[in-house]
Design a protein around this motif. Sequence first.
Motif, PDB file in Angstrom:
ATOM      1  N   GLU A 135       1.028  -1.044  -0.255  1.00  0.00           N
ATOM      2  CA  GLU A 135      -0.078   0.012  -0.080  1.00  0.00           C
ATOM      3  C   GLU A 135       0.685   1.618  -0.005  1.00  0.00           C
ATOM      4  O   GLU A 135       2.438   1.208   0.311  1.00  0.00           O
ATOM      5  CB  GLU A 135      -0.419   0.325   1.232  1.00  0.00           C
ATOM      6  CG  GLU A 135      -1.874  -1.501   1.402  1.00  0.00           C
ATOM      7  CD  GLU A 135      -2.678  -1.283  -0.035  1.00  0.00           C
ATOM      8  OE1 GLU A 135      -4.049  -0.393   0.188  1.00  0.00           O
ATOM      9  OE2 GLU A 135      -3.201  -1.904  -0.172  1.00  0.00           O
ATOM     10  N   ARG A 136       0.181   2.754  -0.308  1.00  0.00           N
ATOM     11  CA  ARG A 136       1.528   3.643  -0.025  1.00  0.00           C
ATOM     12  C   ARG A 136       0.001   4.162  -0.281  1.00  0.00           C
ATOM     13  O   ARG A 136      -1.738   4.648   0.649  1.00  0.00           O
ATOM     14  CB  ARG A 136       1.928   3.422  -1.992  1.00  0.00           C
ATOM     15  CG  ARG A 136       0.719   4.041  -2.635  1.00  0.00           C
ATOM     16  CD  ARG A 136       0.811   4.877  -4.137  1.00  0.00           C
ATOM     17  NE  ARG A 136       1.564   6.044  -3.186  1.00  0.00           N
ATOM     18  CZ  ARG A 136       2.811   7.077  -3.688  1.00  0.00           C
ATOM     19  NH1 ARG A 136       3.668   6.660  -4.304  1.00  0.00           N
ATOM     20  NH2 ARG A 136       3.578   7.886  -2.973  1.00  0.00           N
ATOM     21  N   ASP A 137       0.669   5.803   0.865  1.00  0.00           N
ATOM     22  CA  ASP A 137      -0.727   6.693   0.733  1.00  0.00           C
ATOM     23  C   ASP A 137      -0.528   7.860  -0.442  1.00  0.00           C
ATOM     24  O   ASP A 137      -0.665   7.440  -1.659  1.00  0.00           O
ATOM     25  CB  ASP A 137       0.668   7.799   1.973  1.00  0.00           C
ATOM     26  CG  ASP A 137       1.016   7.578   3.055  1.00  0.00           C
ATOM     27  OD1 ASP A 137       0.544   6.991   3.601  1.00  0.00           O
ATOM     28  OD2 ASP A 137       2.678   7.522   3.487  1.00  0.00           O
ATOM     29  N   ASP A 138      -1.476   8.790  -0.148  1.00  0.00           N
ATOM     30  CA  ASP A 138      -2.507   9.366  -1.133  1.00  0.00           C
ATOM     31  C   ASP A 138      -1.398  10.761  -1.612  1.00  0.00           C
ATOM     32  O   ASP A 138      -2.213  11.404  -2.181  1.00  0.00           O
ATOM     33  CB  ASP A 138      -4.272   9.581  -0.772  1.00  0.00           C
ATOM     34  CG  ASP A 138      -4.977   8.602  -0.975  1.00  0.00           C
ATOM     35  OD1 ASP A 138      -4.438   7.359  -1.408  1.00  0.00           O
ATOM     36  OD2 ASP A 138      -5.838   8.600  -0.070  1.00  0.00           O
ATOM     37  N   PHE A 139       0.004  10.639  -1.088  1.00  0.00           N
ATOM     38  CA  PHE A 139       0.804  11.813  -1.882  1.00  0.00           C
ATOM     39  C   PHE A 139       2.264  11.436  -2.332  1.00  0.00           C
ATOM     40  O   PHE A 139       2.722   9.401  -2.212  1.00  0.00           O
ATOM     41  CB  PHE A 139       0.127  12.305  -0.932  1.00  0.00           C
ATOM     42  CG  PHE A 139       1.245  12.589   0.820  1.00  0.00           C
ATOM     43  CD1 PHE A 139       2.333  12.006   0.889  1.00  0.00           C
ATOM     44  CD2 PHE A 139      -0.119  12.003   1.081  1.00  0.00           C
ATOM     45  CE1 PHE A 139       2.640  11.424   2.398  1.00  0.00           C
ATOM     46  CE2 PHE A 139       0.429  11.633   2.898  1.00  0.00           C
ATOM     47  CZ  PHE A 139       1.556  11.204   2.993  1.00  0.00           C
ATOM     48  N   THR A 140       2.879  11.991  -2.752  1.00  0.00           N
ATOM     49  CA  THR A 140       4.318  11.190  -2.839  1.00  0.00           C
ATOM     50  C   THR A 140       5.521  12.056  -1.876  1.00  0.00           C
ATOM     51  O   THR A 140       4.664  13.075  -1.219  1.00  0.00           O
ATOM     52  CB  THR A 140       4.578  11.542  -4.360  1.00  0.00           C
ATOM     53  OG1 THR A 140       4.960  12.997  -4.285  1.00  0.00           O
ATOM     54  CG2 THR A 140       3.824  10.735  -5.479  1.00  0.00           C
ATOM     55  N   LYS A 141       6.174  12.401  -2.194  1.00  0.00           N
ATOM     56  CA  LYS A 141       7.069  13.017  -1.851  1.00  0.00           C
ATOM     57  C   LYS A 141       8.185  13.825  -2.757  1.00  0.00           C
ATOM     58  O   LYS A 141       8.626  14.722  -2.476  1.00  0.00           O
ATOM     59  CB  LYS A 141       8.703  12.679  -1.404  1.00  0.00           C
ATOM     60  CG  LYS A 141       8.624  11.281   0.070  1.00  0.00           C
ATOM     61  CD  LYS A 141       9.763  10.407   0.394  1.00  0.00           C
ATOM     62  CE  LYS A 141       9.595   9.621   1.188  1.00  0.00           C
ATOM     63  NZ  LYS A 141      10.481   8.817   1.911  1.00  0.00           N
ATOM     64  N   GLY A 142       6.616  14.070  -3.454  1.00  0.00           N
ATOM     65  CA  GLY A 142       7.315  15.344  -4.637  1.00  0.00           C
ATOM     66  C   GLY A 142       7.532  14.566  -6.163  1.00  0.00           C
ATOM     67  O   GLY A 142       7.146  15.617  -7.094  1.00  0.00           O
TER      68      GLY A 142
END
Length: 322
Positions: free
Chosen positions: A166-173
């Motif tokens: 799974e991943r969050d609904d955003f990125t690191k950029g």
Amino acid sequence: MRLIFLVFITLVHLNANTILDNYRLNGIDSIEKQLDLELTKKEYWDRVLKTKDTRFGYSELYSSFLICDKNSSTLTIYKQDANNTYVQKKVYNAFTGKVNGDKQREGDLKTPVGIYLINDRLSKETKLDPFYGPLAFVTNYPNLYDRMRGKNGSGIWLHGLPINQERDDFTKGCIAIDNQSIECLDRNIKMDKTAIVIYPSKPNFASKDKLSFILSQLYEWRYSWLYNDVEKYLSYYSDDFTRFDGMQIDTFKKYKTRVFKKDEKKTIIFSDISVIAYPASQDVYQVTFKEYYKSRTFEFNGDKTLIVRLDDMNKLKIFIEK
């Protein structure tokens, strides 16, 4: 072939007898100078742009534009059809940086705002971490304009989603789209013919009128350079100009004045020209092209980038150059 084509176009739009008399009396060099002058006229560029799709700017190079709107979290692909019209092919839902705003430094979790190219394509064959999905496109962030404004950081990619986690609904950029979409994108673009333009919200596009004006000014700059008018040439540089290597305007003027004193005959040819309004900036444009330059003492064949603005007098001013 270039000269023959320009002669033909000029004969169509100018008095044929005048240009033929000029050639008869003064030779081919006088005709070439007259043709070079025609390229500085806005009326010529109005005709060139009249039937062109210039929604994203003027481009002789890009067959695809990827438009990212961070506010709506979308990435849209536009691709040229047989009529050279940019047709919307897909709109992808996109994840962008956790923190709003334009990227300034390493680790600020912001997606940059700007115009970017694709430098590389990564996949499982190149040992891409599965966290980034099946594919990742590496952008050229920080670009020239970013670097000259002191921005830093690296590793801004357009990539897929984790394959086995799974991943969050955003990125690191970065910009992330689902894996089916990144594979679809891969099939629909040519890396060296694609520009990625990232906006904080609704895109700001330039009108045909402004684009034709900028192109005419670009060729006025070239004309003064070609025919050794140093005062006119330097008038296109702003007081806050900085060259890519850090050279400031006063040193640059002295350097160019010495070069112009050689009074050499030059060949200067621009090709693959692109003029794109810079995202979230007022009357700032990125101008790129291939430049071929040849004189008795120097020869150059490569990429050129100008960051320009239109000043209060509606004159093009170069404030960054590489």
